[in-house]
Scaffold this motif. Structure first.
Motif, mmCIF file in Angstrom:
data_model
loop_
_atom_site.group_PDB
_atom_site.id
_atom_site.type_symbol
_atom_site.label_atom_id
_atom_site.label_comp_id
_atom_site.label_asym_id
_atom_site.label_seq_id
_atom_site.Cartn_x
_atom_site.Cartn_y
_atom_site.Cartn_z
ATOM 1 N N ALA A 317 0.513 -1.414 0.000
ATOM 2 C CA ALA A 317 0.053 -0.065 -0.046
ATOM 3 C C ALA A 317 1.116 1.148 0.164
ATOM 4 N N MET A 318 0.707 2.325 -0.617
ATOM 5 C CA MET A 318 1.252 3.394 -0.597
ATOM 6 C C MET A 318 0.642 4.507 0.573
ATOM 7 N N LEU A 319 1.851 5.396 0.891
ATOM 8 C CA LEU A 319 1.312 6.208 2.067
ATOM 9 C C LEU A 319 2.265 6.729 2.187
ATOM 10 N N LEU A 324 4.625 1.116 1.048
ATOM 11 C CA LEU A 324 4.604 0.275 2.639
ATOM 12 C C LEU A 324 5.064 -1.562 2.725
ATOM 13 N N GLU A 325 6.298 -2.180 3.035
ATOM 14 C CA GLU A 325 6.384 -2.942 2.534
ATOM 15 C C GLU A 325 6.178 -3.827 4.526
ATOM 16 N N VAL A 326 5.306 -4.600 4.282
ATOM 17 C CA VAL A 326 4.043 -5.350 5.608
ATOM 18 C C VAL A 326 4.401 -6.831 5.849
ATOM 19 N N TYR A 361 -16.022 -6.143 6.308
ATOM 20 C CA TYR A 361 -15.607 -5.203 5.596
ATOM 21 C C TYR A 361 -14.006 -4.476 5.285
ATOM 22 N N CYS A 362 -13.317 -5.638 6.029
ATOM 23 C CA CYS A 362 -11.650 -5.512 5.457
ATOM 24 C C CYS A 362 -11.401 -5.698 4.292
ATOM 25 N N CYS A 363 -10.430 -5.060 3.416
ATOM 26 C CA CYS A 363 -10.571 -5.154 2.176
ATOM 27 C C CYS A 363 -9.091 -4.541 2.481
ATOM 28 N N SER A 364 -8.582 -4.131 0.975
ATOM 29 C CA SER A 364 -7.065 -2.795 0.008
ATOM 30 C C SER A 364 -7.431 -1.545 0.259
ATOM 31 N N PRO A 365 -6.275 -1.042 -0.131
ATOM 32 C CA PRO A 365 -7.070 0.421 0.499
ATOM 33 C C PRO A 365 -7.753 0.829 -0.731
ATOM 34 N N THR A 366 -8.577 1.536 -0.393
ATOM 35 C CA THR A 366 -9.404 2.061 -1.963
ATOM 36 C C THR A 366 -9.017 3.590 -2.411
#
Length: 444
Positions: A317-319, A324-326, A361-366
């Motif tokens: 994900a971009m922040l 990000l590396e998770v 409702y868990c999902c990747s960032p949208t």
């Protein structure tokens, strides 16, 4: 083609699809005034405020196949121009009212006993007998009232409701039986008119004539109470929240609770912002920024399932201009210290209540964020003004559901929406602490 109507007929509505799922799908097109779930037929009827709203919805979905929880649903105008009280009460079953109800429990995360069912159903009249059993349709119960009117009243009041917060949904039909036969008074069957019946001999099924109760839920949480439940602690519960199966790529077997986050922007990140992001996927115990590696942090989640969800959905994900590396950490937990931030008792943890809904409702960032806990006085302009510093807002919508104001805000990119969430979740707006999460809607 059926002539336009403000009532929309939805087909292929599986039991994993909730009323809120349908509301979320159609709310961008206008106010929904009535919703009838036809569970026996896997269908639903939804009445919009006016015909143009329904027309807009069907025109949109003519070019885009609507899908909920991985299941395609099919929409068309209903032959009804208006949903009447009879439509809502009948629930489209066409079955004859009877004093015996057949109850099926969907999304069953906790064991349901005779005592629990009696607590739910006795406010609507004297319950004579209850029998529970396991069938291919799931966990079921037969509930016999003293009068038919009590059964009708109970069904009208309870159909589609949840016994526990976010799970154990009631699907109620009238049975065609005339009288229940109860041989034993125990946790699976009870004759309230004959308290002297014996409990069953050990090893025997209480009601072989109705079905085998079995041990399907023996591994579920056993200390549940009919209130908002706290941390789900096993794979079956999480799988049930996701409609019977975990998301692709999530094993449900991870037992490592601590996550290592790297490639952070050290000039813009802090513990509270990491909390806002990771709390979408579970409760946070503590967070530690690594002083010797300013772009690294450790996040300890409530359990291994929540950690796995965070790794699965946030990897890449971009922040704040960084990807990000998770990954799972080699440390089983974060040692308390002066440089750790404690969140275990924070009332901002999302999974202390409505856990099943939050998992769902868990999902990747949208690009779309959903804002709730808004004050009744807030305006769309105030919401946009709070968020627009994080990027251009493509579209916005303020609406009301169940008497509570909510909003959908669409940004140009996922990164902008993610930044808005981590910076503005739990901030004060018009006198209320707002709650922000990602929405899976593609457009407004």
């Amino acid at each position: 083609m059926t002539e336009p109507s403000k009532v929309i007929h939805v087909r292929n509505v599986g039991h994993e699809i909730s009323e809120n799922d349908l509301l979320q799908l159609f709310q961008p097109f206008g106010v929904i005034t009535k919703l009838v779930m036809l569970r026996a037929k896997n269908q639903a009827l939804m009445q919009m405020q006016d015909v143009p709203s329904a027309v807009n919805a069907l025109q949109f979905f003519a070019n885009l196949q609507p899908s909920i929880r991985g299941r395609n649903v099919y929409v068309q105008f209903s032959s009804h121009q208006e949903l009447t009280t009879a439509d809502q009460n009948a629930q489209g079953r066409g079955d004859e009212p009877n004093r015996i109800l057949l109850v099926t429990i969907h999304h069953m995360l906790y064991p349901i006993t005779v005592e629990v069912l009696h607590q739910v159903f006795f406010p609507h009249g004297f319950v004579e007998k209850i029998v529970t059993f396991q069938k291919s349709a799931g966990f079921q119960a037969l509930i016999q009232y003293q009068t038919r009117q009590c059964a009708v009243s109970a069904r009208t009041a309870l159909q589609g409701r949840n016994i526990y917060d976010g799970c154990c949904q009631l699907d109620i039909q009238f049975s065609n039986l005339d009288e229940l036969q109860v041989n034993y008074n125990n946790e699976r069957s009870r004759d309230f008119t004959n308290p002297s019946l014996p409990s069953e001999p050990k090893g025997r099924s209480s009601q072989p004539g109705y079905g085998d109760t079995g041990g399907m839920y023996a591994l579920q949480a056993s200390g549940a109470r009919p209130v908002g439940f706290s941390q789900m602690a096993n794979a079956a519960a999480v799988a049930a929240a996701f409609g019977g199966g975990l998301p692709p790529g999530v094993s449900g077997t991870n037992d490592r609770c601590t996550v290592l986050v790297s490639n952070l922007n050290p000039d813009r990140i802090d513990e509270d912002k990491l909390f806002n992001l990771f709390s979408i996927y579970g409760n946070i115990v503590r967070i530690k920024l690594l002083r010797n590696k300013p772009d690294h942090a450790l996040v300890q989640m409530g359990d291994g399932f929540q950690a796995e969800l965070a790794v699965h959905f946030l990897k890449g994900a971009m922040l704040f201009g960084k990807r990000l590396e998770v990954n799972f950490s080699k440390h089983p937990n974060i040692t308390q210290g002066a440089d750790t931030h404690e969140y275990a008792n924070s009332n901002l943890n999302r999974f202390n209540r409505n856990a099943a809904k939050n998992y769902r409702y868990c999902c990747s960032p949208t690009k779309m964020i959903h804002i709730s806990s808004l004050s009744q006085e807030v305006t769309e302009e105030e919401i946009v003004s709070l968020l627009e510093e994080h990027g251009p807002i493509v579209n916005s919508k303020l609406f009301e559901m169940n008497g509570k104001k909510q909003a959908l805000i669409m940004f140009d990119t996922e990164e902008q929406a993610t930044e808005a969430l981590v910076c503005k979740h739990a901030s004060l707006l018009s006198g209320s602490i707002i709650r922000i999460s990602f929405s899976q809607l593609q457009t407004l």
